[in-house]
Every structure is written in structure tokens, then in C-alpha cells.
Design a protein around this motif. Structure first.
Motif, short mmCIF file in Angstrom:
data_model
loop_
_atom_site.label_atom_id
_atom_site.label_comp_id
_atom_site.label_asym_id
_atom_site.label_seq_id
_atom_site.Cartn_x
_atom_site.Cartn_y
_atom_site.Cartn_z
N LEU A 38 0.82 -1.20 0.00
CA LEU A 38 0.00 0.00 0.00
C LEU A 38 0.86 1.26 0.00
N GLN A 39 1.96 1.18 0.75
CA GLN A 39 2.84 2.34 0.83
C GLN A 39 3.57 2.60 -0.48
N ASN A 40 3.80 1.55 -1.25
CA ASN A 40 4.61 1.68 -2.45
C ASN A 40 3.83 1.41 -3.73
N GLN A 41 2.49 1.44 -3.65
CA GLN A 41 1.71 1.14 -4.84
C GLN A 41 1.80 2.28 -5.85
N SER A 42 1.63 1.91 -7.08
CA SER A 42 1.68 2.90 -8.16
C SER A 42 0.34 3.63 -8.25
N PRO A 43 0.35 4.96 -8.31
CA PRO A 43 -0.91 5.72 -8.40
C PRO A 43 -1.71 5.33 -9.64
N THR A 44 -1.00 4.92 -10.69
CA THR A 44 -1.70 4.56 -11.92
C THR A 44 -2.19 3.11 -11.93
N ASP A 45 -1.71 2.31 -10.98
CA ASP A 45 -2.12 0.90 -10.90
C ASP A 45 -2.29 0.51 -9.44
N PRO A 46 -3.34 1.05 -8.75
CA PRO A 46 -3.52 0.80 -7.32
C PRO A 46 -3.90 -0.66 -7.04
N LEU A 47 -3.74 -1.04 -5.78
CA LEU A 47 -4.05 -2.41 -5.34
C LEU A 47 -5.55 -2.68 -5.49
N ASP A 48 -5.87 -3.85 -5.97
CA ASP A 48 -7.26 -4.26 -6.13
C ASP A 48 -7.86 -4.49 -4.75
N THR A 49 -8.79 -3.62 -4.34
CA THR A 49 -9.38 -3.72 -2.99
C THR A 49 -10.22 -4.98 -2.82
N ASN A 50 -10.87 -5.45 -3.87
CA ASN A 50 -11.67 -6.67 -3.77
C ASN A 50 -10.79 -7.88 -3.46
N GLN A 51 -9.64 -7.94 -4.13
CA GLN A 51 -8.71 -9.04 -3.88
C GLN A 51 -8.17 -8.98 -2.46
N MET A 52 -7.84 -7.76 -2.01
CA MET A 52 -7.34 -7.59 -0.64
C MET A 52 -8.40 -8.03 0.38
N THR A 53 -9.64 -7.64 0.15
CA THR A 53 -10.73 -8.01 1.06
C THR A 53 -10.94 -9.51 1.10
N ASN A 54 -10.89 -10.16 -0.06
CA ASN A 54 -11.05 -11.61 -0.12
C ASN A 54 -9.96 -12.34 0.66
N GLN A 55 -8.75 -11.87 0.56
CA GLN A 55 -7.64 -12.48 1.29
C GLN A 55 -7.81 -12.31 2.79
N LEU A 56 -8.25 -11.12 3.21
CA LEU A 56 -8.49 -10.88 4.63
C LEU A 56 -9.60 -11.79 5.16
N VAL A 57 -10.67 -11.94 4.35
CA VAL A 57 -11.78 -12.80 4.76
C VAL A 57 -11.33 -14.25 4.87
N GLN A 58 -10.49 -14.72 3.95
CA GLN A 58 -9.99 -16.09 3.99
C GLN A 58 -9.16 -16.34 5.23
N PHE A 59 -8.27 -15.39 5.56
CA PHE A 59 -7.47 -15.54 6.78
C PHE A 59 -8.36 -15.59 8.02
N ALA A 60 -9.35 -14.69 8.07
CA ALA A 60 -10.25 -14.64 9.23
C ALA A 60 -11.06 -15.92 9.35
N SER A 61 -11.50 -16.48 8.21
CA SER A 61 -12.29 -17.71 8.23
C SER A 61 -11.48 -18.89 8.75
N VAL A 62 -10.23 -19.01 8.28
CA VAL A 62 -9.37 -20.10 8.75
C VAL A 62 -9.08 -19.96 10.23
N GLU A 63 -8.84 -18.73 10.67
CA GLU A 63 -8.55 -18.50 12.08
C GLU A 63 -9.74 -18.88 12.95
N GLN A 64 -10.96 -18.55 12.51
CA GLN A 64 -12.16 -18.91 13.27
C GLN A 64 -12.34 -20.43 13.31
N GLN A 65 -12.03 -21.10 12.20
CA GLN A 65 -12.16 -22.56 12.16
C GLN A 65 -11.20 -23.23 13.13
#
Length: 220
Positions: A38-65
């Protein structure tokens, strides 16, 4: 009669804790990489927020399991402990169990045979640890259940040590033909133990599964 009640637990809870520790390390590494990205992302090619959210949800789901599995392991451990505790009153009780072994306790062993039916007699053979027959006897079955007792002596009259001995029972019909027969072994319960998630009862030198218990006998 003194007895023992013991319990052993599996390593599943420890494995779950290890998995949780590993997940925590991976999650922290992911957050570090994500923050750096996030700190070093390109202004013309920002990080895909949907992909980031999906990864966070996957980690949270595994942790809950993993947390759920740990809670289940605690409940199972508590249930196992309660089963061992519940077995304590059985210590010192005489009982009938299904087993292919005969328990010789204080120089006495007992076999419970059914009433006569298709089988009119029962041929009983007691074997030692090497498979050698140490006692053989033919028992006539009556109109009710029959008890066959063994005084711990072999065919030559020599007294054998207490312990577990293999027993073979063969039913014979009226004409000497082989006939099906069932039997149980009677003895005094001397211990209870849980190993590898299975409850076992000790009757002297013989161990049987808790599900082998058929009846508690009076007159203890």
C-alpha cells in the motif's frame, strides 16, 4: 480390591495450537507485505481492494475454524475425563463381558454358558500364551444358564499364575455335530483407562473394551 482409573489425551489440541501459531505468523507476514504494498503502490495501478478483502476474509475464516476446533477439543477432553470418572464406581464390581480370553483372578475364573438349545454340550479349552491347551473340559448345558468355573490348575494339577488365558468354546449338538454357541466371561473389574479415545476396562490381567460390558453381577 484396589483398582486404577487413568486417562490419556491425544495430540490434536497441540496440533491445533501449532496450526493457530503458524496462521498467526502467516497473517502477520501478510499484513506486513500488504502495508508495504500500500505504501509503495503505483498511483496509476492501485491495489485491487476486492482481492485484498477476499484475502483478509480467507485468513479470518481459517482462524475462526482453528479456534472452533480448539474449543471442540476442549469439550472432547472434558467428556473423556467425565467418562473415566463415571467408570470409577465399577472398580471392584463383578461383571460379565464378551471376550475370547478368560481372566484368572485369585486362582478363580468363570465362564457363563447359555441354556441348551441347538448346542447340548460345550467343549471348553483354555490356552496359555503359547497357544498350548492347559485345560479342556466338556460341559453339559442345562435348561438355564450354566457357569463353568476354573480353579487355575492345568490338566496335570499344576497351579497356574493369575492372568489372561485364551478360551475356545465349541458347541456340540445331540449327535455330536458342531453347533453355534455364545458365552461371556465373568470377573472383577480392577481398573478403567482411556487410551486413543477408547475406554477400556481391566479385569486382572485381561483388558476389554467398555462396549464389551454386558452385565453387572450381584453379590459383590
Amino acid at each position: 480390591m484396589s483398582g486404577t482409573v487413568t486417562s490419556s489425551t491425544t495430540a490434536t489440541a497441540a496440533n491445533a495450537a501449532t496450526a493457530n501459531t503458524r496462521l498467526t505468523g502467516d497473517f502477520n507476514t501478510f499484513l506486513t507485505l500488504l502495508t508495504t504494498q500500500l505504501q509503495n503502490q503505483s498511483p496509476t495501478d492501485p491495489l485491487d481492494t476486492n482481492q485484498m478483502t477476499n484475502q483478509l476474509v480467507q485468513f479470518a475464516s481459517v482462524e475462526q475454524q482453528i479456534a472452533m476446533n480448539q474449543n471442540l477439543e476442549r469439550l472432547i477432553s472434558m467428556q473423556q475425563a467425565s467418562q473415566v470418572t463415571a467408570a470409577a464406581p465399577l472398580i471392584g464390581q463383578r461383571a460379565e463381558v464378551t471376550s475370547d480370553s478368560l481372566t484368572l483372578q485369585n486362582g478363580q475364573a468363570e465362564l457363563r454358558l447359555p441354556a441348551a438349545g441347538t448346542a447340548r454340550t460345550a467343549q471348553v479349552r483354555v490356552l496359555d500364551g503359547t497357544g498350548r491347551a492347559v485345560r479342556s473340559e466338556t460341559v453339559t448345558l442345562g435348561t438355564g444358564a450354566t457357569s463353568w468355573t476354573w480353579n487355575g490348575k492345568d490338566s496335570s494339577g499344576r497351579t497356574l499364575a493369575d492372568g489372561a488365558y485364551r478360551v475356545q468354546v465349541t458347541g456340540r449338538g445331540a449327535n455330536g455335530e458342531e453347533a453355534p454357541i455364545t458365552f461371556t466371561v465373568a470377573g472383577t473389574i480392577t481398573g478403567a483407562e482411556r487410551v486413543n479415545n477408547e475406554m477400556t476396562l481391566s479385569m486382572g490381567g485381561m483388558n476389554v473394551g467398555f462396549d464389551s460390558l454386558r452385565r453387572l453381577l450381584p453379590g459383590n
